[in-house]
Design a protein around this motif. Structure first.
Motif, PDB file in Angstrom:
ATOM      1  N   VAL A  19     -26.610  56.342 -61.781  1.00  0.00           N
ATOM      2  CA  VAL A  19     -26.554  56.669 -63.040  1.00  0.00           C
ATOM      3  C   VAL A  19     -25.254  57.239 -63.390  1.00  0.00           C
ATOM      4  N   HIS A  20     -25.016  57.467 -64.699  1.00  0.00           N
ATOM      5  CA  HIS A  20     -23.703  58.285 -64.915  1.00  0.00           C
ATOM      6  C   HIS A  20     -23.783  58.999 -66.248  1.00  0.00           C
ATOM      7  N   SER A  21     -24.849  60.028 -66.372  1.00  0.00           N
ATOM      8  CA  SER A  21     -24.853  61.009 -67.435  1.00  0.00           C
ATOM      9  C   SER A  21     -25.332  62.342 -66.666  1.00  0.00           C
ATOM     10  N   PRO A  22     -23.969  63.077 -66.193  1.00  0.00           N
ATOM     11  CA  PRO A  22     -24.207  64.031 -65.389  1.00  0.00           C
ATOM     12  C   PRO A  22     -25.019  65.407 -65.891  1.00  0.00           C
ATOM     13  N   ALA A  23     -24.926  65.713 -67.084  1.00  0.00           N
ATOM     14  CA  ALA A  23     -25.979  66.883 -67.864  1.00  0.00           C
ATOM     15  C   ALA A  23     -27.523  66.367 -67.604  1.00  0.00           C
ATOM     16  N   ALA A  59     -11.608  57.536 -91.903  1.00  0.00           N
ATOM     17  CA  ALA A  59     -11.377  56.270 -92.549  1.00  0.00           C
ATOM     18  C   ALA A  59     -12.509  55.574 -93.043  1.00  0.00           C
ATOM     19  N   GLY A  60     -13.686  56.007 -92.670  1.00  0.00           N
ATOM     20  CA  GLY A  60     -14.951  55.118 -92.785  1.00  0.00           C
ATOM     21  C   GLY A  60     -15.004  53.893 -92.119  1.00  0.00           C
ATOM     22  N   ALA A  61     -14.264  53.741 -91.119  1.00  0.00           N
ATOM     23  CA  ALA A  61     -14.031  52.371 -90.281  1.00  0.00           C
ATOM     24  C   ALA A  61     -15.361  52.264 -89.671  1.00  0.00           C
ATOM     25  N   LEU A  62     -15.781  51.092 -89.202  1.00  0.00           N
ATOM     26  CA  LEU A  62     -16.867  50.693 -88.815  1.00  0.00           C
ATOM     27  C   LEU A  62     -17.067  51.129 -87.070  1.00  0.00           C
ATOM     28  N   PHE A  63     -17.971  52.032 -86.670  1.00  0.00           N
ATOM     29  CA  PHE A  63     -18.021  52.259 -85.371  1.00  0.00           C
ATOM     30  C   PHE A  63     -19.435  51.909 -84.855  1.00  0.00           C
ATOM     31  N   VAL A  64     -19.476  51.265 -83.706  1.00  0.00           N
ATOM     32  CA  VAL A  64     -20.455  50.776 -83.302  1.00  0.00           C
ATOM     33  C   VAL A  64     -21.143  51.255 -82.070  1.00  0.00           C
ATOM     34  N   SER A  65     -22.165  51.852 -81.987  1.00  0.00           N
ATOM     35  CA  SER A  65     -22.667  52.890 -80.865  1.00  0.00           C
ATOM     36  C   SER A  65     -23.928  51.973 -80.443  1.00  0.00           C
ATOM     37  N   ARG A  66     -23.885  52.449 -79.019  1.00  0.00           N
ATOM     38  CA  ARG A  66     -25.186  51.752 -78.278  1.00  0.00           C
ATOM     39  C   ARG A  66     -26.287  52.332 -78.697  1.00  0.00           C
ATOM     40  N   GLY A  67     -26.612  53.477 -78.954  1.00  0.00           N
ATOM     41  CA  GLY A  67     -27.642  54.171 -79.663  1.00  0.00           C
ATOM     42  C   GLY A  67     -28.763  53.998 -78.720  1.00  0.00           C
ATOM     43  N   ASP A  68     -28.602  54.220 -77.116  1.00  0.00           N
ATOM     44  CA  ASP A  68     -29.806  53.694 -76.446  1.00  0.00           C
ATOM     45  C   ASP A  68     -30.169  54.800 -75.516  1.00  0.00           C
ATOM     46  N   ASP A  69     -29.616  56.078 -75.704  1.00  0.00           N
ATOM     47  CA  ASP A  69     -29.701  57.287 -74.757  1.00  0.00           C
ATOM     48  C   ASP A  69     -29.092  57.012 -73.264  1.00  0.00           C
ATOM     49  N   SER A  70     -28.081  56.036 -73.342  1.00  0.00           N
ATOM     50  CA  SER A  70     -27.246  55.950 -72.061  1.00  0.00           C
ATOM     51  C   SER A  70     -26.354  57.050 -71.818  1.00  0.00           C
ATOM     52  N   GLY A  71     -25.860  56.889 -70.712  1.00  0.00           N
ATOM     53  CA  GLY A  71     -24.752  57.695 -70.141  1.00  0.00           C
ATOM     54  C   GLY A  71     -23.449  57.543 -71.300  1.00  0.00           C
ATOM     55  N   THR A  72     -23.127  56.297 -71.577  1.00  0.00           N
ATOM     56  CA  THR A  72     -22.190  56.057 -72.596  1.00  0.00           C
ATOM     57  C   THR A  72     -22.660  56.468 -73.879  1.00  0.00           C
ATOM     58  N   HIS A  73     -23.814  56.404 -74.438  1.00  0.00           N
ATOM     59  CA  HIS A  73     -23.965  57.235 -75.516  1.00  0.00           C
ATOM     60  C   HIS A  73     -24.192  58.626 -75.520  1.00  0.00           C
ATOM     61  N   LEU A  77     -12.718  61.668 -71.016  1.00  0.00           N
ATOM     62  CA  LEU A  77     -13.331  60.317 -70.945  1.00  0.00           C
ATOM     63  C   LEU A  77     -13.689  59.969 -69.467  1.00  0.00           C
ATOM     64  N   LEU A  78     -13.697  60.878 -68.542  1.00  0.00           N
ATOM     65  CA  LEU A  78     -14.006  60.545 -67.065  1.00  0.00           C
ATOM     66  C   LEU A  78     -15.625  60.248 -66.979  1.00  0.00           C
ATOM     67  N   ASN A  79     -15.838  59.177 -66.190  1.00  0.00           N
ATOM     68  CA  ASN A  79     -17.107  58.641 -66.189  1.00  0.00           C
ATOM     69  C   ASN A  79     -17.577  58.671 -64.783  1.00  0.00           C
ATOM     70  N   VAL A  80     -18.587  59.435 -64.299  1.00  0.00           N
ATOM     71  CA  VAL A  80     -18.755  59.795 -62.968  1.00  0.00           C
ATOM     72  C   VAL A  80     -20.180  58.925 -62.730  1.00  0.00           C
ATOM     73  N   TYR A  81     -20.394  58.511 -61.376  1.00  0.00           N
ATOM     74  CA  TYR A  81     -21.669  57.846 -61.024  1.00  0.00           C
ATOM     75  C   TYR A  81     -22.346  58.829 -60.152  1.00  0.00           C
ATOM     76  N   HIS A  82     -23.462  58.842 -59.968  1.00  0.00           N
ATOM     77  CA  HIS A  82     -24.130  59.626 -58.944  1.00  0.00           C
ATOM     78  C   HIS A  82     -25.407  58.567 -58.346  1.00  0.00           C
ATOM     79  N   VAL A  83     -25.883  58.729 -57.364  1.00  0.00           N
ATOM     80  CA  VAL A  83     -27.122  58.096 -56.676  1.00  0.00           C
ATOM     81  C   VAL A  83     -28.006  59.363 -56.476  1.00  0.00           C
ATOM     82  N   ILE A  84     -29.242  59.013 -57.167  1.00  0.00           N
ATOM     83  CA  ILE A  84     -30.498  60.013 -57.007  1.00  0.00           C
ATOM     84  C   ILE A  84     -31.684  59.513 -56.268  1.00  0.00           C
TER      85      ILE A  84
END
Length: 268
Positions: A74-78, A127-141, A205-212
């Motif tokens: 996974v990649h959601s450190p907190a 700008a009110g420009a469209l932003f598309v979010s995963r919205g799925d509680d993933s590490g990216t989100h 923007l660093l994206n770190v992966y761990h095995v647990i």
């Protein structure tokens, strides 16, 4: 669900006994093709077949909590640190990193190209420009939410939309609607969908992966031997070399950087 069969592993597992583990991992490892590179090699080396479940990091961690997986990647450190502190997990080991990138239409209506991550989020909102979010509680989100918070922005309709889907699907929606989105670099490179890379290189923007490792404190179905086998292998020399080479032939750069044995940049 994909089940990767063992390659010549019957002697390790016995002639009639299948040793099978459940790996809960992120959609980025699947969408980038990394699992297709790593899992057959792991099976050949250890005799364990793998049933990967690719979901957001938050969902993967919940599977660990419920004892529904043997090991997590996974990649959601907190969220990872919170989970480990609860006492039902075993080792949490650094595996690799890449980075997040902000993507959008090539004409960049919000003017974020080359900005810092926080400034880019502010410009998109202004700008009110469209932003598309995963919205799925993933590490990216989770990282996206932290970027909005640092920017002092509370995103919302009508310019903010959530897909509730993985990274590959979200990239497709953003491309179809000419919107902005946040992606891990690996999935962007393998499934860009025509979106332009507009912001990169920000330390945030660093994206770190761990095995647990999951333990039987989470449930009796958990297989500690399987968890240890996977954690040891993915942080070992063969897997780390494969990770470092993955993507170079096709994209001219690695999609992930191997980190096992290095200082953990997320350590608190």
């Amino acid at each position: 669900m994909l089940v990767l069969a063992a390659c010549g592993s019957s002697s390790a597992a016995g002639p009639s006994v299948e040793r099978s583990l459940i790996l809960a991992t992120t959609t980025s490892t699947q969408d980038s093709g990394l699992l297709d590179e790593l899992l057959p090699a792991f099976t050949e080396a250890t005799g364990w077949t793998v049933k990967p479940v690719a979901v957001g990091s938050g969902q993967a961690i919940e599977m660990g909590r419920r004892g529904e997986a043997d090991v997590l990647l996974v990649h959601s450190p907190a969220a990872e640190e919170e989970y480990v502190a609860e006492g039902t997990a075993g080792r949490r080991l650094l595996v690799m990193h890449n980075d997040f990138v902000l993507l959008g239409p090539a004409d960049d209506p919000a003017g974020i190209r080359g900005a810092s991550a926080a400034d880019a989020m502010q410009r998109i909102a202004a700008a009110g420009a469209l932003f598309v979010s995963r919205g799925d509680d993933s590490g990216t989100h989770a990282r996206e939410r932290s970027l909005w918070e640092k920017a002092g922005v509370a995103p919302g309709a009508p310019w903010y939309q959530e897909t509730g889907q993985g990274m590959g699907a979200t990239l497709r929606v953003a491309a179809e609607k000419a919107g902005y989105t946040l992606s891990d670099r690996a999935t962007y490179l393998s499934q860009s969908g025509g979106l332009a890379l507009l912001v990169e290189g920000d330390p945030g923007l660093l994206n770190v992966y761990h095995v647990i490792e999951v333990t039987q404190r989470a449930g009796e179905r958990v297989q500690p031997e399987a968890a240890a086998a996977f954690a040891d292998w993915i942080t070992g020399p063969d897997a780390q070399q494969r990770i470092g080479e993955f993507g170079i032939a096709e994209y001219g750069q690695p999609l992930f950087v191997p980190d096992a044995g290095k200082p953990d940049p997320t350590a608190t």
